[in-house]
Design an enzyme around this catalytic site. Structure first.
Site, PDB file in Angstrom:
ATOM      1  NE  ARG A 149    -110.662 -13.872   1.839  1.00 46.13           N
ATOM      2  CZ  ARG A 149    -109.719 -12.944   1.903  1.00 46.13           C
ATOM      3  NH1 ARG A 149    -109.391 -12.393   3.056  1.00 46.13           N
ATOM      4  NH2 ARG A 149    -109.094 -12.545   0.811  1.00 46.13           N
ATOM      5  CG  HIS A 188    -103.695 -13.253   1.241  1.00 51.35           C
ATOM      6  ND1 HIS A 188    -105.006 -13.050   1.598  1.00 51.35           N
ATOM      7  CD2 HIS A 188    -103.017 -12.223   1.804  1.00 51.35           C
ATOM      8  CE1 HIS A 188    -105.115 -11.963   2.349  1.00 51.35           C
ATOM      9  NE2 HIS A 188    -103.917 -11.436   2.477  1.00 51.35           N
ATOM     10  CD  GLU A 232    -106.106  -6.371  -0.312  1.00 45.08           C
ATOM     11  OE1 GLU A 232    -104.880  -6.167  -0.290  1.00 45.08           O
ATOM     12  OE2 GLU A 232    -106.843  -6.063   0.624  1.00 45.08           O
ATOM     13  CG  ASN A 238    -109.945  -7.732   1.144  1.00 49.69           C
ATOM     14  OD1 ASN A 238    -110.822  -8.595   1.209  1.00 49.69           O
ATOM     15  ND2 ASN A 238    -108.677  -8.026   0.900  1.00 49.69           N
ATOM     16  CE1 TYR A 259    -108.859  -4.364   7.406  1.00 48.13           C
ATOM     17  CE2 TYR A 259    -108.722  -4.505   5.011  1.00 48.13           C
ATOM     18  CZ  TYR A 259    -108.572  -5.085   6.260  1.00 48.13           C
ATOM     19  OH  TYR A 259    -108.144  -6.388   6.362  1.00 48.13           O
ATOM     20  CD  GLU A 279    -108.315  -9.084   3.962  1.00 54.55           C
ATOM     21  OE1 GLU A 279    -107.839  -7.977   4.281  1.00 54.55           O
ATOM     22  OE2 GLU A 279    -107.679  -9.948   3.328  1.00 54.55           O
TER      23      GLU A 279
HETATM   24  C1  BGC Z   1    -104.619  -7.612   3.340  1.00 55.81           C
HETATM   25  C2  BGC Z   1    -104.291  -8.367   4.606  1.00 55.81           C
HETATM   26  C3  BGC Z   1    -103.714  -7.415   5.633  1.00 55.81           C
HETATM   27  C4  BGC Z   1    -104.744  -6.337   5.896  1.00 55.81           C
HETATM   28  C5  BGC Z   1    -104.363  -5.372   6.995  1.00 55.81           C
HETATM   29  C6  BGC Z   1    -105.402  -6.330   3.635  1.00 55.81           C
HETATM   30  O1  BGC Z   1    -105.384  -5.461   2.573  1.00 55.81           O
HETATM   31  O2  BGC Z   1    -105.356  -8.431   2.480  1.00 55.81           O
HETATM   32  O3  BGC Z   1    -103.405  -9.411   4.298  1.00 55.81           O
HETATM   33  O4  BGC Z   1    -103.376  -8.082   6.810  1.00 55.81           O
HETATM   34  O5  BGC Z   1    -104.922  -5.602   4.716  1.00 55.81           O
HETATM   35  O6  BGC Z   1    -103.258  -4.601   6.690  1.00 55.81           O
END
Ligand code: BGC
Length: 495
Positions: free
Chosen positions: A96, A140, A186, A311, A313, A384
């Site tokens: 990607r 992006h 995003e 995305n 995390y 992500e």
């Molecule tokens: C973004 C990335 C960034 C990552 C880590 C994501 O929300 O899409 O570009 O590197 O966060 O901070």
């Protein structure tokens, strides 16, 4: 000969080791537990990876790291061949990446830069000849600066035609090889970056930006569907930042704040895509500061995606802070919540990245199930998912491996419960320039030495682990993904 004493000791030792031996035998998950058309990959983005910001006709973007450290980033502009080989060695099915708008159209519109087109053709050649599927994002975060200077970029509806023109160049130049297009990364975080003006003005840039992004997205999807999709045979979608939201306490204010946060963060994009308008809650709170879609815009928006890219995390705890914003008007005052990654953290300013392995990975599964319940069953990609480490963390990134295992397992659980997820991308393939943290925050499966001129890449343990998982179909023991804090178990109550 073994005496009775040593036989007993051996037996005791075996008994002690039994739980470990049994758990080592437990089959948790493997590559082949995923559907056959499921792709595993990793990602980068143009402005964080390429460098060469002033080379071969490219003009600045609003996100260039200019003046901070240098302008070479991971030097992907010169090292993409080496990287494509590393991807293939790692066993990636897909890569990607995003296209730099100002490399293709240095003036934002008009004259096409042949060198820019040539670069992405070369990247595509290198990865497709190795059987790696390109998943390409058109934007992006890195808007050409010239458009921001001219009319305020995403804040102006003028952006719609310019974005369409850029997309048209990309579809016609690369669409014979790219079959997974994402219009933008995003918008919900992108908009939040502009929640600077929190005053008593009735104008809120955040809402206008995201509004223009949504309209631009839907117009580009319409363009793709009418002019390209039939003969190029691809799919097109939108990416959203996501994090599972759970109430900080069992007070009704926090429970309500959690629903409000979901509407403001995810409904902000999903409601227009499904129903053609923003969530009721947003309309009620932001009133006329939230722009309206015309009837025809709403029609174009509805259903304007083949997939949603997420995305993801971390999960977050949400608490209510709706008392006290008074006459202040902006996205931040409207959403009126604090987010914490852990209960005992100070509120995070978000967007979140994570520096420690969570004890609980099921948020990803819950996030997807929530979206399915609220908006119906659609195709998803996990665009992500990745672990932030400190610059000094080194190559032996066992914590990152635990993190990836936990979330891949959580995603598998979502698939098992009926979610149509078609791919997963580790963020990031190699170390990149980070928007928050510059070169001090490292997400890469591969380490990059930013002090050395040729930016050498070295595999971390996580790259080797991912490769073994992908290539050998080896069994992965994942950490426990079970939640330890459903609402009824909450020990906290707010005063
Ligand atoms: C973004 C990335 C960034 C990552 C880590 C994501 O929300 O899409 O570009 O590197 O966060 O901070």
């Amino acid at each position: 000969m073994m005496g009775p004493g040593s036989a007993t000791s051996l037996l005791l030792l075996l008994l002690l080791l039994l739980p470990r031996l049994l758990s080592a035998l437990q089959v948790d998950f493997r590559r082949r537990d995923f559907p056959s058309d499921f792709v595993f990959g990793a990602g980068t983005s143009a402005v964080q990876y390429e460098g060469a910001t002033a080379e071969d006709g490219r003009t600045p973007s609003v996100m260039d790291p200019e003046g901070k450290i240098g302008d070479e980033e991971s030097d992907g502009y010169h090292k993409y061949k080496e990287d494509a080989k590393l991807m293939s060695d790692t066993g990636l099915d897909a890569y990607r990446f995003s296209i730099s708008w100002s490399r293709i159209l240095p003036y934002g519109r008009g004259t096409v830069n042949p060198k820019g087109v040539e670069y992405y053709n070369s990247v595509l050649h290198e990865i497709t000849k190795r059987g790696i599927q390109p998943h390409v994002t058109l934007n992006h975060l890195d808007l050409p600066k010239v458009l921001e200077d001219e009319y305020g970029g995403w804040e102006s509806p003028k952006i719609v035609d310019d974005f369409k023109e850029f997309a048209n160049v990309c579809f016609s130049s690369f669409g014979d090889r790219v079959t997974r297009w994402t219009t933008m990364n995003e918008p919900n975080v992108h908009g939040m970056l502009y929640w600077r003006s929190c005053g008593n003005s009735t104008y809120t840039p955040t809402y206008n930006m995201v509004h223009n992004m949504l309209v631009s997205h839907s117009e580009v999807v319409r363009l793709y569907r009418t002019k390209y999709q039939k003969h190029q045979g691809g799919l097109i979608g939108l990416n959203s930042y996501s994090f599972w939201c759970q109430p900080f306490s069992n007070s009704s204010a926090d429970v309500e704040a959690t629903e409000r946060a979901k509407n403001f963060m995810f409904g902000w994009l999903m409601n227009p895509l499904i129903f053609g308008d923003y969530p009721e809650t947003m309309r009620k709170i932001a009133k006329s500061r939230l722009p309206s879609f015309t009837k025809s815009q709403a029609e174009v928006l509805k259903g304007s995606f083949d997939f949603i890219g997420l995305n993801y995390y971390t999960a977050a705890y949400v608490s209510d802070i709706s008392n006290g914003s008074g006459n202040i008007h902006c996205f931040k005052a409207d959403i009126a919540v604090d987010f914490r990654v852990e209960r005992n953290d100070r509120p995070a300013r978000g967007p979140f990245t994570i520096y420690r392995v969570p004890s609980d990975f099921s948020g990803l599964q819950k996030m997807i199930e929530y979206l399915m319940k609220t908006y119906g069953s659609h195709l998803f990609f996990i665009h992500e998912n990745g672990f932030a480490a400190d610059v000094n963390a080194g190559l032996s990134d066992t914590a990152r491996i635990e993190y990836l295992k936990g979330y891949i397992r959580s995603m598998l659980e979502a698939i098992r419960s009926g979610a149509q997820i078609r791919g997963y991308f580790v963020w990031s393939f190699i170390d990149l320039f980070e928007f928050i943290g510059g070169y001090n925050t490292r997400f890469g499966l591969y380490h990059v030495d930013f002090d050395a001129e040729d930016r050498p890449r070295t595999p971390r343990l996580s790259a080797k682990w991912y490769s073994t998982f992908l290539k050998n179909n080896s069994t992965v023991m994942s950490p426990n993904i079970q939640r330890d804090h459903d609402l009824e178990d909450l020990p906290y109550s707010s005063q």
